[in-house]
Design an enzyme around this catalytic site. Structure first.
Site, PDB file in Angstrom:
ATOM      1  N   GLU A  48       0.843  -1.207   0.000  1.00  0.00           N
ATOM      2  CA  GLU A  48       0.000   0.000   0.000  1.00  0.00           C
ATOM      3  C   GLU A  48       0.876   1.254   0.000  1.00  0.00           C
ATOM      4  O   GLU A  48       0.700   2.145   0.827  1.00  0.00           O
ATOM      5  CB  GLU A  48      -0.937   0.022   1.212  1.00  0.00           C
ATOM      6  N   HIS A  49       1.835   1.253  -0.914  1.00  0.00           N
ATOM      7  CA  HIS A  49       2.672   2.436  -1.085  1.00  0.00           C
ATOM      8  C   HIS A  49       3.306   2.420  -2.475  1.00  0.00           C
ATOM      9  O   HIS A  49       3.270   1.400  -3.176  1.00  0.00           O
ATOM     10  CB  HIS A  49       3.753   2.514   0.010  1.00  0.00           C
ATOM     11  N   ALA A  50       3.905   3.542  -2.832  1.00  0.00           N
ATOM     12  CA  ALA A  50       4.727   3.639  -4.046  1.00  0.00           C
ATOM     13  C   ALA A  50       6.045   4.266  -3.624  1.00  0.00           C
ATOM     14  O   ALA A  50       6.175   4.806  -2.519  1.00  0.00           O
ATOM     15  CB  ALA A  50       4.026   4.501  -5.086  1.00  0.00           C
ATOM     16  N   ARG A  62       1.842  -0.475  -5.049  1.00  0.00           N
ATOM     17  CA  ARG A  62       1.789  -1.936  -4.928  1.00  0.00           C
ATOM     18  C   ARG A  62       1.094  -2.367  -3.644  1.00  0.00           C
ATOM     19  O   ARG A  62       1.238  -1.726  -2.596  1.00  0.00           O
ATOM     20  CB  ARG A  62       3.180  -2.582  -5.034  1.00  0.00           C
TER      21      ARG A  62
END
Ligand code: TYD
Length: 132
Positions: free
Chosen positions: A48-50, A95
Site C-alpha cells: 500500500e505504497h509507491a 503496490r
C-alpha cells in the site's frame, strides 16, 4: 506500466537449485539493500505504497502471493509462485501484496537504502502525482 517479469538465473543439478543475482547483470540496478518477508497471515495486506525513486526486484523463494500494481491509470495483478521468475518494480508504481501462502518467503533486492521519506503512503497523493 513500469514492471517486468524476469527469468532468473538458476544452476540446477541432482543436488538442488542455486539462484544467482548480480548487479547490473541479471539485476537491472546496483543492489544496496536486501530484505525478506515471511510468516505473513493469509488475511494480511502489505505494501500500500509507491516509491518515488526506488527500484526493486522481488523473488518469491517459497510459496506464493499476489501483487496488485497500479500506475494511476490501470491496475494489474501478478501472482508470484516460483523462484524461477522475479518481478521488477520500477518507481512510481503503487503496490499491494496479499493472498500470502503460509510458506511464502519473499526476498527483495532494492536499489537504495531504506528511506521512509521516499515512500508515498497515501493513495490520493499517489494519484495526484500520477496526473501531474
Ligand atoms: P514496509 O515497507 O511498510 O513493509 P511492506 O511494504 O511489506 O508492508 O515496512 C514495514 C516496517 O519495516 C516499517 O516499520 C519500516 C520497516 N523497514 C525498515 O526498517 N527497513 C527496510 O528496509 C524496510 C523495507 C522496512
Amino acid at each position: 506500466m513500469n514492471f517486468q517479469l524476469m527469468k532468473n538465473t538458476v544452476h540446477s543439478s541432482i543436488h538442488g537449485e542455486l539462484f544467482v543475482f548480480e548487479n547490473l547483470k541479471n539485476v537491472p540496478f546496483a543492489i544496496k539493500r536486501v530484505y525478506c518477508i515471511k510468516n505473513v497471515p493469509s488475511s494480511s495486506l502489505r505494501g500500500e505504497h509507491a516509491h518515488t525513486k526506488l527500484e526493486q526486484l522481488v523473488i518469491c523463494l517459497s510459496g506464493s502471493c499476489k501483487f496488485l500494481l497500479d500506475d494511476g491509470k490501470s491496475k494489474k495483478v501478478i501472482e508470484l509462485n516460483s523462484p524461477h521468475t522475479s518481478l521488477f518494480i520500477g518507481k512510481n508504481l503503487w503496490r499491494e501484496m496479499y493472498d500470502f501462502s503460509p510458506d511464502c518467503i519473499l526476498m527483495v533486492l532494492a536499489s537504495d537504502f531504506y528511506d521512509p521519506e521516499e515512500y508515498i503512503r497515501d493513495y490520493q497523493t499517489f494519484l495526484k502525482l500520477c496526473s501531474e
